[in-house]
Scaffold this motif. Sequence first.
Motif, PDB file in Angstrom:
ATOM      1  N   ARG A 146       0.782  -1.209   0.054  1.00 61.40           N
ATOM      2  CA  ARG A 146       0.161  -0.028   0.233  1.00 61.40           C
ATOM      3  C   ARG A 146       0.863   1.137  -0.051  1.00 61.40           C
ATOM      4  NH1 ARG A 146      -4.631  -0.115  -1.708  1.00 61.40           N
ATOM      5  NH2 ARG A 146      -5.369   1.655  -0.211  1.00 61.40           N
ATOM      6  N   VAL A 147       2.363   1.166  -0.216  1.00 57.41           N
ATOM      7  CA  VAL A 147       3.105   2.132  -0.256  1.00 57.41           C
ATOM      8  C   VAL A 147       3.602   2.346  -1.622  1.00 57.41           C
ATOM      9  CG1 VAL A 147       5.311   3.165   0.488  1.00 57.41           C
ATOM     10  CG2 VAL A 147       3.722   1.735   1.954  1.00 57.41           C
ATOM     11  N   GLY A 148       3.513   3.548  -2.144  1.00 53.52           N
ATOM     12  CA  GLY A 148       3.850   4.137  -3.409  1.00 53.52           C
ATOM     13  C   GLY A 148       4.956   4.877  -3.461  1.00 53.52           C
ATOM     14  N   VAL A 149       5.789   4.958  -4.736  1.00 53.95           N
ATOM     15  CA  VAL A 149       7.089   5.734  -4.679  1.00 53.95           C
ATOM     16  C   VAL A 149       6.781   6.383  -6.142  1.00 53.95           C
ATOM     17  CG1 VAL A 149       9.579   5.564  -5.210  1.00 53.95           C
ATOM     18  CG2 VAL A 149       8.396   4.281  -3.573  1.00 53.95           C
ATOM     19  N   VAL A 150       6.934   7.835  -5.954  1.00 58.48           N
ATOM     20  CA  VAL A 150       6.764   8.606  -7.270  1.00 58.48           C
ATOM     21  C   VAL A 150       8.250   9.565  -7.259  1.00 58.48           C
ATOM     22  CG1 VAL A 150       5.463   9.890  -8.838  1.00 58.48           C
ATOM     23  CG2 VAL A 150       4.488   8.616  -6.908  1.00 58.48           C
ATOM     24  N   LEU A 151       9.083   9.312  -8.202  1.00 61.83           N
ATOM     25  CA  LEU A 151      10.480  10.193  -8.072  1.00 61.83           C
ATOM     26  C   LEU A 151      10.779  10.874  -9.137  1.00 61.83           C
ATOM     27  CD1 LEU A 151      13.526  10.611  -7.540  1.00 61.83           C
ATOM     28  CD2 LEU A 151      12.219  10.458  -5.384  1.00 61.83           C
ATOM     29  N   GLY A 152      10.569  12.022  -9.401  1.00 59.90           N
ATOM     30  CA  GLY A 152      10.870  12.682 -10.632  1.00 59.90           C
ATOM     31  C   GLY A 152      12.346  12.868 -11.033  1.00 59.90           C
ATOM     32  N   VAL A 153      12.608  12.665 -12.107  1.00 52.88           N
ATOM     33  CA  VAL A 153      14.005  12.678 -12.627  1.00 52.88           C
ATOM     34  C   VAL A 153      14.029  13.530 -14.005  1.00 52.88           C
ATOM     35  CG1 VAL A 153      16.191  11.339 -13.270  1.00 52.88           C
ATOM     36  CG2 VAL A 153      14.819  10.741 -11.399  1.00 52.88           C
ATOM     37  N   GLY A 154      15.124  14.387 -14.236  1.00 56.24           N
ATOM     38  CA  GLY A 154      15.228  15.064 -15.364  1.00 56.24           C
ATOM     39  C   GLY A 154      15.765  14.183 -16.606  1.00 56.24           C
ATOM     40  N   VAL A 155      17.417  14.090 -16.306  1.00 56.45           N
ATOM     41  CA  VAL A 155      17.978  13.335 -17.105  1.00 56.45           C
ATOM     42  C   VAL A 155      18.911  12.010 -16.592  1.00 56.45           C
ATOM     43  CG1 VAL A 155      18.773  15.621 -18.151  1.00 56.45           C
ATOM     44  CG2 VAL A 155      20.270  14.836 -16.274  1.00 56.45           C
ATOM     45  N   ALA A 166       9.876  20.746 -13.817  1.00 58.38           N
ATOM     46  CA  ALA A 166       8.762  20.480 -13.132  1.00 58.38           C
ATOM     47  C   ALA A 166       8.455  18.965 -12.348  1.00 58.38           C
ATOM     48  CB  ALA A 166       7.400  20.648 -13.847  1.00 58.38           C
ATOM     49  N   SER A 167       9.758  18.233 -12.772  1.00 58.63           N
ATOM     50  CA  SER A 167       9.289  16.822 -12.257  1.00 58.63           C
ATOM     51  C   SER A 167       9.181  16.449 -10.984  1.00 58.63           C
ATOM     52  CB  SER A 167      10.676  15.917 -12.829  1.00 58.63           C
ATOM     53  OG  SER A 167      10.951  15.990 -14.263  1.00 58.63           O
ATOM     54  N   GLY A 168       9.885  17.221 -10.014  1.00 54.49           N
ATOM     55  CA  GLY A 168       9.703  16.907  -8.591  1.00 54.49           C
ATOM     56  C   GLY A 168       8.298  17.308  -8.189  1.00 54.49           C
ATOM     57  N   ALA A 169       7.849  18.150  -8.625  1.00 53.67           N
ATOM     58  CA  ALA A 169       6.451  18.708  -8.340  1.00 53.67           C
ATOM     59  C   ALA A 169       5.475  17.983  -8.828  1.00 53.67           C
ATOM     60  CB  ALA A 169       6.360  20.277  -8.820  1.00 53.67           C
ATOM     61  N   THR A 170       5.638  17.397 -10.334  1.00 57.44           N
ATOM     62  CA  THR A 170       4.799  16.648 -10.746  1.00 57.44           C
ATOM     63  C   THR A 170       4.535  15.270  -9.910  1.00 57.44           C
ATOM     64  OG1 THR A 170       5.407  17.297 -13.181  1.00 57.44           O
ATOM     65  CG2 THR A 170       4.460  15.149 -12.805  1.00 57.44           C
ATOM     66  N   ALA A 171       5.663  14.801  -9.466  1.00 57.75           N
ATOM     67  CA  ALA A 171       5.905  13.519  -8.487  1.00 57.75           C
ATOM     68  C   ALA A 171       4.828  13.570  -7.398  1.00 57.75           C
ATOM     69  CB  ALA A 171       7.066  13.188  -8.063  1.00 57.75           C
TER      70      ALA A 171
END
Length: 409
Positions: free
Chosen positions: A100-109, A165-170
């Motif tokens: 029940r735990v999700g991970v969303v980690l924004g990365v650019g390159v 915007a990746s970190g905020a998208t996450a």
Amino acid sequence: MGHADTGVAVTGVGVVTPAGADEHTFWAGLCAGRSVARRCDELAGLPVDFACPVDGLDLDTAVGGRSVWRMARFVKLALIAARQAVADAGLSPDDWDGTRVGVVLGVGVGGVSLLVDNLRKLDEEGPETVSPLLVPMMIPNAAAGELAIALRAHGPSLAPATACASGATAIAVGRDLLTSGRCDAVVAGGAEAALTPLVVSAFAKLGALSTRTCDPAGASRPFAADRDGFVLGEGAAVVVLERTADALARGGRPRALLAGAGFSTDGHHPTAPAPDGHGAQWAVEAALHQAGWAPGEVGHINAHGTSTPLNDAMETALISRLFPHRPSVTAPKGVLGHTLAAAGAIEAVATVLTLEQGIVPPIANLDALPDGFELDCVTKAPRHQPVERAVSHSFGFGGHNVALAFARV
């Protein structure tokens, strides 16, 4: 406008930034309002030879364990920040239901330095010298995957790539995973480590970087009349998100409410923002709508504020139009540089701390706004201001816009 949605809370934060590798050092550095940009040996001889690196932290020691050798720098930064956030939330992988735990980690390159190193080996010494681990270390989703392994998180794991915007998208996606019922906790944020000669040269050729090589610490100057581009940085930030009721039921401590999030896309140009700011405004309006707020209820804006001529002019137009009551404005990139995919997550943490502390950090290097910029920018010293509601802006190459609406608990 109706009642604010108190459904999702930030219960933990973790940061590894050029101004400090933990919440308290980071906040002190941000409130000092001085840029941490410096010349970097690895960039010597380039037209732009300065940046905002993460200093004073041995990443391998901080990560620890035997698996550190298989991780790229951006993954290590993400893992350190994630561990801080989970501990801050009072949670542990030993105790939660990982499904029940999700991970969303924004990365650019992703692991660009590894790609460069292995390309050099391929050219100079042949294919036998290419690392068998290049692919799993380099791919942008490596951070999300390694976080899931380390945290024994078996829910959805995602790696949104929306440039700056990746970190905020996450964080916005993490909120959706909670409100939809797919997860009971989400570890969300962004990480970036791209301070390589290739990337710095590419941004410089694009005309995006400040060329103030004689004064690196004065180069990042969001909203200033004489701004000439951003300073590249690196780092990571992670928040733990939970439904507020769940957090309270387990004895957790909500640090702020993530009352709303909005996304939009300019559909205008690969690197330049739509100059009138209407694309960005759609994202802000969507966040306000989800929160149930009128624009006049927002007391503070954590601006994207890159220090580029185009972005800051667009963002000024947006803020002036949508928030004529002139909420206070800060822009952490003056101190930290532009950490790309990590920026939106780092600035989300800064916004949470502003709500908690009643303090708005100043914008570094901002002496005078250009004529026609009607903003209430905080400069020179931190401003004591009890803020109830704040919005954090993030805009990325490709026209990606994200706004996060945070409320004080």
